[in-house]
Scaffold this motif. Structure first.
Motif, mmCIF file in Angstrom:
data_model
loop_
_atom_site.group_PDB
_atom_site.id
_atom_site.type_symbol
_atom_site.label_atom_id
_atom_site.label_comp_id
_atom_site.label_asym_id
_atom_site.label_seq_id
_atom_site.Cartn_x
_atom_site.Cartn_y
_atom_site.Cartn_z
ATOM 1 N N GLY A 337 -10.378 10.694 3.604
ATOM 2 C CA GLY A 337 -9.386 11.366 4.432
ATOM 3 C C GLY A 337 -9.192 10.732 5.789
ATOM 4 N N THR A 338 -9.925 9.649 6.063
ATOM 5 C CA THR A 338 -9.751 8.909 7.321
ATOM 6 C C THR A 338 -8.835 7.711 7.098
ATOM 7 N N THR A 339 -9.241 6.800 6.232
ATOM 8 C CA THR A 339 -8.446 5.587 6.027
ATOM 9 C C THR A 339 -7.140 5.858 5.298
ATOM 10 N N GLY A 340 -7.031 7.021 4.643
ATOM 11 C CA GLY A 340 -5.797 7.355 3.950
ATOM 12 C C GLY A 340 -4.720 7.960 4.838
ATOM 13 N N LYS A 341 -5.058 8.234 6.098
ATOM 14 C CA LYS A 341 -4.103 8.847 7.029
ATOM 15 C C LYS A 341 -3.249 7.778 7.730
ATOM 16 N N PRO A 342 -2.110 8.177 8.301
ATOM 17 C CA PRO A 342 -1.324 7.239 9.102
ATOM 18 C C PRO A 342 -2.152 6.693 10.270
ATOM 19 N N HIS A 343 -1.753 5.555 10.770
ATOM 20 C CA HIS A 343 -2.383 4.901 11.924
ATOM 21 C C HIS A 343 -3.806 4.424 11.631
ATOM 22 N N ALA A 344 -4.113 4.117 10.358
ATOM 23 C CA ALA A 344 -5.443 3.620 9.995
ATOM 24 C C ALA A 344 -5.329 2.619 8.853
ATOM 25 N N ILE A 345 -6.118 1.568 8.937
ATOM 26 C CA ILE A 345 -6.253 0.603 7.848
ATOM 27 C C ILE A 345 -7.729 0.246 7.713
ATOM 28 N N GLN A 346 -8.049 -0.565 6.699
ATOM 29 C CA GLN A 346 -9.422 -1.043 6.541
ATOM 30 C C GLN A 346 -9.417 -2.560 6.388
ATOM 31 N N VAL A 347 -10.390 -3.203 7.038
ATOM 32 C CA VAL A 347 -10.505 -4.657 6.952
ATOM 33 C C VAL A 347 -11.936 -5.044 6.598
ATOM 34 N N ASP A 348 -12.084 -6.253 6.044
ATOM 35 C CA ASP A 348 -13.419 -6.788 5.786
ATOM 36 C C ASP A 348 -13.964 -7.440 7.056
ATOM 37 N N GLN A 349 -15.079 -8.129 6.942
ATOM 38 C CA GLN A 349 -15.723 -8.700 8.127
ATOM 39 C C GLN A 349 -15.065 -9.988 8.620
ATOM 40 N N THR A 350 -13.993 -10.412 7.936
ATOM 41 C CA THR A 350 -13.183 -11.523 8.447
ATOM 42 C C THR A 350 -11.915 -11.015 9.117
ATOM 43 N N GLY A 351 -11.768 -9.666 9.168
ATOM 44 C CA GLY A 351 -10.604 -9.083 9.802
ATOM 45 C C GLY A 351 -9.389 -8.961 8.917
#
Length: 563
Positions: A337-351
């Motif tokens: 419910g965090t990364t699925g909301k607007p204004h959020a994405i997920q990245v790996d350790q290379t950005g």
């Protein structure tokens, strides 16, 4: 010939939902049953879970909304057959689609009060043929544990939401400030909580409500002798037939014979780190919401007796974060419910962004593990801006307004005035993270996630914000208002998803494809009938209940006489 201290018609190992449905069926057939639970509490992982059942074409759906044909079309579309998925097949999936609604009708006929989980809880791959964009979910009504009586109420395992609230309503409360209707729901719940405390009610919802109601039905009908603190150490098999089990009674080995068979609903191996290292490296038992007794010893025992283990690298992933207090939390801090909301994405350790942040939690964690084989991705980083912080809770730990100082002081959350400075704080290449965020913002303004299609599924939007109006859909919003924030994400789970291979009658199979006579299994003790996919909310509990029920029907020789 084996000798026994006592004998029942049907022995069930474990007390999850499938155990209860099988016991109720055996009672209907006039047979005796014992349920042997390793823990001191009844209910298994089901009790700690959301208690949702994914059941196509169920009685709570509107006429014409679903069908057997649509259900099997969907499963055949999303579940792959092959040598690495022997737990599933078209025939086994069809068995589920046909029998699950019958099981549900039977359970309700036994006095278990259920309802539609929601009118909007889409299938996880709703864009596939046969997918439903409304809901195939079924849940239990909130339950007062006092209905079990003093002794049994204390033996029901703790649930994750012990309040008089329907699961669907509880999930809507996060948007309370936007809706008077949701505010009214909140005040009704609050009033019920107060009244409950004054009158001595002990309300539970979700999985604990389902298991409380199932246990009550079993006790009321005297469908089984339910025993806690009764671990099974051996399945007794002679001449290819399961004859009984060795358990513990008064601290000593106790041999129980089975006239009709043994059902293994003993759970998974989420708490066995050695097995995790062998079958799903890169995962940790500390990240799991599986219960403490999920140690996999029955997987080992069944393999020793000739069963075949398969799909053992699978888990029901549930992304989480090591937020303050995570190590003692009863339920780990989930971040779907965090990364699925607007204004959020997920990245790996290379950005670099590498997945759709919405969608199935099982697929999300699988993608993280796959990514980590070639690019460091455990932990990954959720990237958010001030727009997110002004609006949403973080990892189930509340809002930034109340908790920011503690989050930052703990080192769990990182904060910076620019994207590049945030990258340095999390040791990610600044140029790469800036390019990723800029690309994301371009997708938002262009109205389409060209990399991972976030927001194109109804389920993606269900995870988002129904009141969000500043993006192309309910789950895509720009990351452009500083300060900027990051938290680490790891591949947690709610349990493992591999085990023994079974046929359509829930019989445990040997390497040559023949069944071990009298030995049955259901739940996460088995290689999932859904293969390597989690098609919708409740795709563990629904099959466990259904195949436990099917096992009892087959063992009792009932065929289609019931359901």
């Amino acid at each position: 010939m084996a000798e026994f201290d006592e004998t029942f018609d049907w022995i069930v190992v474990g007390s999850g939902a499938g155990s209860m449905s099988s016991a109720l069926l055996m009672k209907q057939a006039g047979k005796s049953c014992v349920i042997l639970e390793k823990a001191q509490w009844v209910g298994g992982t089901t009790c700690k879970s959301g208690g949702v059942m994914w059941i196509p074409n169920n009685r709570f759906m509107e006429p014409g909304e679903d069908s057997t044909e649509k259900g099997i079309q969907y499963l055949d579309s999303v579940v792959a057959d092959g040598p690495d998925t022997p737990g599933t097949s078209h025939e086994r999936r069809l068995t589920y689609v046909v029998e699950a609604p019958k099981m549900l009708d039977f359970i309700i006929s036994q006095g278990v009060q259920l309802e539609r989980g929601s009118t909007f809880w889409p299938d996880y791959y709703d864009e596939h043929p046969g997918g439903v964009k409304t809901s195939r979910t079924v849940t239990a009504l909130p339950f007062d544990k006092n209905e079990l009586g003093k002794d049994w109420a204390s033996k029901l395992r703790q649930g994750f939401l012990e309040m008089p609230v329907k699961l669907d309503d509880g999930m809507k409360l996060q948007f309370m400030k936007h809706s008077w209707e949701i505010k009214k729901t909140f005040f009704k719940i609050a009033a019920k909580v107060v009244i409950g405390k004054l009158t001595g009610k002990r309300w539970v919802t979700a999985g604990a409500a389902l298991q409380g109601r199932m246990l009550k039905a079993v006790l009321d009908k005297r469908a089984a002798d339910v025993r806690v603190n009764s671990p099974v150490t051996e399945v007794i098999v002679e001449n290819g037939k399961a004859l009984g089990v060795v358990t513990v009674k008064d601290g000593k080995p106790w041999r129980i014979g089975a006239n009709l068979g043994v059902l293994m609903n003993s759970g998974g191996f989420s708490q066995n780190q050695a097995m995790r290292d062998k079958y799903m490296p890169g995962t940790r038992k500390e990240w799991s919401n599986g219960i403490e007794t999920d140690e996999g010893e029955m997987h080992v025992e069944l393999e020793r007796k000739g069963a075949v283990l398969a799909q053992m690298d699978q888990m029901v992933g549930f992304q989480m974060s090591e937020a303050p207090g995570w190590d003692t939390d009863y339920v780990k801090p989930g971040t779907q419910g965090t990364t699925g909301k607007p204004h959020a994405i997920q990245v790996d350790q290379t950005g670099v962004r590498y997945l759709n942040e919405g969608g199935s939690y099982e697929e999300f964690c699988e993608n993280m593990l796959i990514r980590n084989r070639t690019v460091p991705a455990i932990p990954s980083w959720a990237i958010m801006d001030q727009q997110f912080m002004d609006e949403y809770a973080v990892a189930g730990k509340g809002t930034a307004k109340k908790n920011m100082a503690n989050w930052l002081a703990s080192g769990w959350m990182r904060k910076a005035d620019s994207v590049e400075a945030l990258a340095e704080a999390i040791k990610v290449p600044p140029a790469a993270l800036k390019a990723t965020v800029d690309r994301w913002n371009g997708f938002v303004r262009g109205g389409k996630d060209e990399d991972f299609h976030r927001g194109e599924r109804a389920y993606d939007n269900w995870l988002g914000d129904p009141f969000f109006k500043d993006g192309p859909n309910q789950c895509m919003g720009t990351i452009e208002k500083g300060p900027f924030y990051a938290i680490p994400i790891v591949p947690g789970d709610v349990g493992t998803y591999g085990g023994v291979v079974c046929d359509c009658d829930s019989r445990v199979l040997q390497a040559d494809g023949t069944p071990i006579e009298g030995l049955y299994a259901c739940g996460v003790a088995t290689a999932s009938p859904m293969g390597r996919v989690y098609p919708g909310a409740g795709a563990s509990v629904g099959p466990s209940m259904t195949f436990g029920w099917i096992a009892a029907k087959h063992a009792a020789g009932l065929g289609n006489q019931i359901g």
